[in-house]
Motif scaffolding. Structure first.
Motif, PDB file in Angstrom:
ATOM      1  N   THR A   6      -7.296  -7.750  -0.394  1.00 31.92           N
ATOM      2  CA  THR A   6      -6.064  -8.289   0.165  1.00 31.92           C
ATOM      3  C   THR A   6      -5.162  -8.819  -0.945  1.00 31.92           C
ATOM      4  O   THR A   6      -5.617  -9.057  -2.062  1.00 31.92           O
ATOM      5  CB  THR A   6      -6.348  -9.441   1.145  1.00 31.92           C
ATOM      6  OG1 THR A   6      -6.997 -10.488   0.449  1.00 31.92           O
ATOM      7  CG2 THR A   6      -7.197  -8.986   2.331  1.00 31.92           C
ATOM      8  N   LEU A  30      -1.310  -4.214  -5.032  1.00 31.30           N
ATOM      9  CA  LEU A  30      -0.760  -3.623  -3.802  1.00 31.30           C
ATOM     10  C   LEU A  30      -1.113  -2.140  -3.710  1.00 31.30           C
ATOM     11  O   LEU A  30      -1.479  -1.633  -2.654  1.00 31.30           O
ATOM     12  CB  LEU A  30       0.762  -3.802  -3.756  1.00 31.30           C
ATOM     13  CG  LEU A  30       1.250  -5.220  -3.470  1.00 31.30           C
ATOM     14  CD1 LEU A  30       2.741  -5.331  -3.778  1.00 31.30           C
ATOM     15  CD2 LEU A  30       0.959  -5.619  -2.031  1.00 31.30           C
ATOM     16  N   ARG A  31      -1.019  -1.444  -4.827  1.00 28.28           N
ATOM     17  CA  ARG A  31      -1.319  -0.010  -4.860  1.00 28.28           C
ATOM     18  C   ARG A  31      -2.789   0.260  -4.532  1.00 28.28           C
ATOM     19  O   ARG A  31      -3.126   1.297  -3.962  1.00 28.28           O
ATOM     20  CB  ARG A  31      -0.985   0.553  -6.234  1.00 28.28           C
ATOM     21  CG  ARG A  31      -1.086   2.059  -6.327  1.00 28.28           C
ATOM     22  CD  ARG A  31      -0.734   2.589  -7.704  1.00 28.28           C
ATOM     23  NE  ARG A  31       0.679   2.407  -7.965  1.00 28.28           N
ATOM     24  CZ  ARG A  31       1.169   1.825  -9.060  1.00 28.28           C
ATOM     25  NH1 ARG A  31       0.370   1.351  -9.986  1.00 28.28           N
ATOM     26  NH2 ARG A  31       2.460   1.712  -9.232  1.00 28.28           N
ATOM     27  N   LEU A  33      -4.716  -1.259  -2.391  1.00 29.26           N
ATOM     28  CA  LEU A  33      -5.133  -1.564  -1.017  1.00 29.26           C
ATOM     29  C   LEU A  33      -5.395  -0.287  -0.217  1.00 29.26           C
ATOM     30  O   LEU A  33      -4.914   0.786  -0.553  1.00 29.26           O
ATOM     31  CB  LEU A  33      -4.060  -2.403  -0.321  1.00 29.26           C
ATOM     32  CG  LEU A  33      -3.838  -3.803  -0.890  1.00 29.26           C
ATOM     33  CD1 LEU A  33      -2.700  -4.493  -0.151  1.00 29.26           C
ATOM     34  CD2 LEU A  33      -5.094  -4.635  -0.827  1.00 29.26           C
ATOM     35  N   ILE A  54      -1.776  -9.442   3.064  1.00 31.38           N
ATOM     36  CA  ILE A  54      -1.428  -8.027   2.993  1.00 31.38           C
ATOM     37  C   ILE A  54      -2.730  -7.272   2.763  1.00 31.38           C
ATOM     38  O   ILE A  54      -3.424  -7.506   1.773  1.00 31.38           O
ATOM     39  CB  ILE A  54      -0.439  -7.766   1.848  1.00 31.38           C
ATOM     40  CG1 ILE A  54       0.801  -8.635   2.011  1.00 31.38           C
ATOM     41  CG2 ILE A  54      -0.053  -6.285   1.798  1.00 31.38           C
ATOM     42  CD1 ILE A  54       1.685  -8.683   0.778  1.00 31.38           C
ATOM     43  N   SER A  55      -3.059  -6.386   3.689  1.00 27.68           N
ATOM     44  CA  SER A  55      -4.345  -5.704   3.620  1.00 27.68           C
ATOM     45  C   SER A  55      -4.246  -4.183   3.615  1.00 27.68           C
ATOM     46  O   SER A  55      -5.114  -3.510   3.069  1.00 27.68           O
ATOM     47  CB  SER A  55      -5.217  -6.117   4.811  1.00 27.68           C
ATOM     48  OG  SER A  55      -5.312  -7.519   4.890  1.00 27.68           O
ATOM     49  N   LYS A  57      -1.575  -0.532   3.506  1.00 28.57           N
ATOM     50  CA  LYS A  57      -0.282   0.014   3.109  1.00 28.57           C
ATOM     51  C   LYS A  57       0.589   0.432   4.286  1.00 28.57           C
ATOM     52  O   LYS A  57       1.795   0.581   4.124  1.00 28.57           O
ATOM     53  CB  LYS A  57      -0.486   1.219   2.196  1.00 28.57           C
ATOM     54  CG  LYS A  57      -1.085   0.868   0.852  1.00 28.57           C
ATOM     55  CD  LYS A  57      -1.263   2.113   0.027  1.00 28.57           C
ATOM     56  CE  LYS A  57      -1.947   1.814  -1.286  1.00 28.57           C
ATOM     57  NZ  LYS A  57      -2.164   3.031  -2.078  1.00 28.57           N
ATOM     58  N   THR A  59       1.539  -1.246   6.773  1.00 25.39           N
ATOM     59  CA  THR A  59       2.067  -2.425   7.470  1.00 25.39           C
ATOM     60  C   THR A  59       3.433  -2.804   6.907  1.00 25.39           C
ATOM     61  O   THR A  59       3.760  -2.496   5.752  1.00 25.39           O
ATOM     62  CB  THR A  59       1.128  -3.635   7.311  1.00 25.39           C
ATOM     63  OG1 THR A  59       1.051  -3.988   5.925  1.00 25.39           O
ATOM     64  CG2 THR A  59      -0.262  -3.339   7.855  1.00 25.39           C
ATOM     65  N   TRP A  62       3.152  -4.916   3.691  1.00 25.35           N
ATOM     66  CA  TRP A  62       2.972  -4.171   2.441  1.00 25.35           C
ATOM     67  C   TRP A  62       4.291  -3.551   1.988  1.00 25.35           C
ATOM     68  O   TRP A  62       4.665  -3.646   0.816  1.00 25.35           O
ATOM     69  CB  TRP A  62       1.909  -3.072   2.595  1.00 25.35           C
ATOM     70  CG  TRP A  62       1.597  -2.405   1.288  1.00 25.35           C
ATOM     71  CD1 TRP A  62       0.634  -2.769   0.412  1.00 25.35           C
ATOM     72  CD2 TRP A  62       2.263  -1.274   0.708  1.00 25.35           C
ATOM     73  NE1 TRP A  62       0.653  -1.932  -0.688  1.00 25.35           N
ATOM     74  CE2 TRP A  62       1.649  -1.013  -0.523  1.00 25.35           C
ATOM     75  CE3 TRP A  62       3.320  -0.464   1.107  1.00 25.35           C
ATOM     76  CZ2 TRP A  62       2.054   0.029  -1.362  1.00 25.35           C
ATOM     77  CZ3 TRP A  62       3.731   0.574   0.278  1.00 25.35           C
ATOM     78  CH2 TRP A  62       3.097   0.812  -0.947  1.00 25.35           C
ATOM     79  N   ALA A  65       6.506  -6.261   0.596  1.00 27.15           N
ATOM     80  CA  ALA A  65       5.986  -6.773  -0.673  1.00 27.15           C
ATOM     81  C   ALA A  65       6.239  -5.779  -1.802  1.00 27.15           C
ATOM     82  O   ALA A  65       6.652  -6.158  -2.901  1.00 27.15           O
ATOM     83  CB  ALA A  65       4.488  -7.073  -0.553  1.00 27.15           C
ATOM     84  N   TRP A  66       6.004  -4.505  -1.536  1.00 25.22           N
ATOM     85  CA  TRP A  66       6.208  -3.452  -2.538  1.00 25.22           C
ATOM     86  C   TRP A  66       7.688  -3.394  -2.942  1.00 25.22           C
ATOM     87  O   TRP A  66       8.023  -3.388  -4.127  1.00 25.22           O
ATOM     88  CB  TRP A  66       5.747  -2.109  -1.975  1.00 25.22           C
ATOM     89  CG  TRP A  66       5.866  -0.987  -2.948  1.00 25.22           C
ATOM     90  CD1 TRP A  66       6.883  -0.090  -3.046  1.00 25.22           C
ATOM     91  CD2 TRP A  66       4.935  -0.629  -3.972  1.00 25.22           C
ATOM     92  NE1 TRP A  66       6.642   0.797  -4.047  1.00 25.22           N
ATOM     93  CE2 TRP A  66       5.455   0.493  -4.639  1.00 25.22           C
ATOM     94  CE3 TRP A  66       3.709  -1.152  -4.378  1.00 25.22           C
ATOM     95  CZ2 TRP A  66       4.799   1.105  -5.699  1.00 25.22           C
ATOM     96  CZ3 TRP A  66       3.062  -0.535  -5.433  1.00 25.22           C
ATOM     97  CH2 TRP A  66       3.599   0.577  -6.078  1.00 25.22           C
TER      98      TRP A  66
END
Length: 88
Positions: A6, A30-31, A33, A54-55, A57, A59, A62, A65-66
């Protein structure tokens, strides 16, 4: 168990104050996940317990955040790495 799978949500105004290296590490996390809950080895309980993080991609968390990290990084100065072959 799911903690390493996460990423903590961070408001864009806090991202602005982060070091560039920290932002790049965030992109890497992030990448890394899972693509989605269905393609993961998560249990329903893990999904519920980590719903504030954030769990996956697929969602909105995500995606936001990205985009936020990429936007902040796009405004940072880019210094090209030197090419060892061009050094004398």
């Amino acid at each position: 168990m799911a903690k390493s799978k996460t990423v903590e949500p961070v408001p864009k105004n806090r991202l602005e104050g982060m070091h560039t290296g920290s932002l790049i590490k965030r992109l890497e996390r992030l990448r890394a996940l899972n693509e989605s809950f269905l393609k993961s080895d998560w249990t329903d309980q893990e999904k519920i317990e980590n719903s504030h993080l954030i769990s996956f991609k697929d969602t909105n968390l995500w995606v936001t955040a990205w985009a936020d990290v990429k936007e902040v990084l796009s405004r940072r100065e880019h210094i090209k790495r030197s090419n060892k072959r061009t050094k004398s």
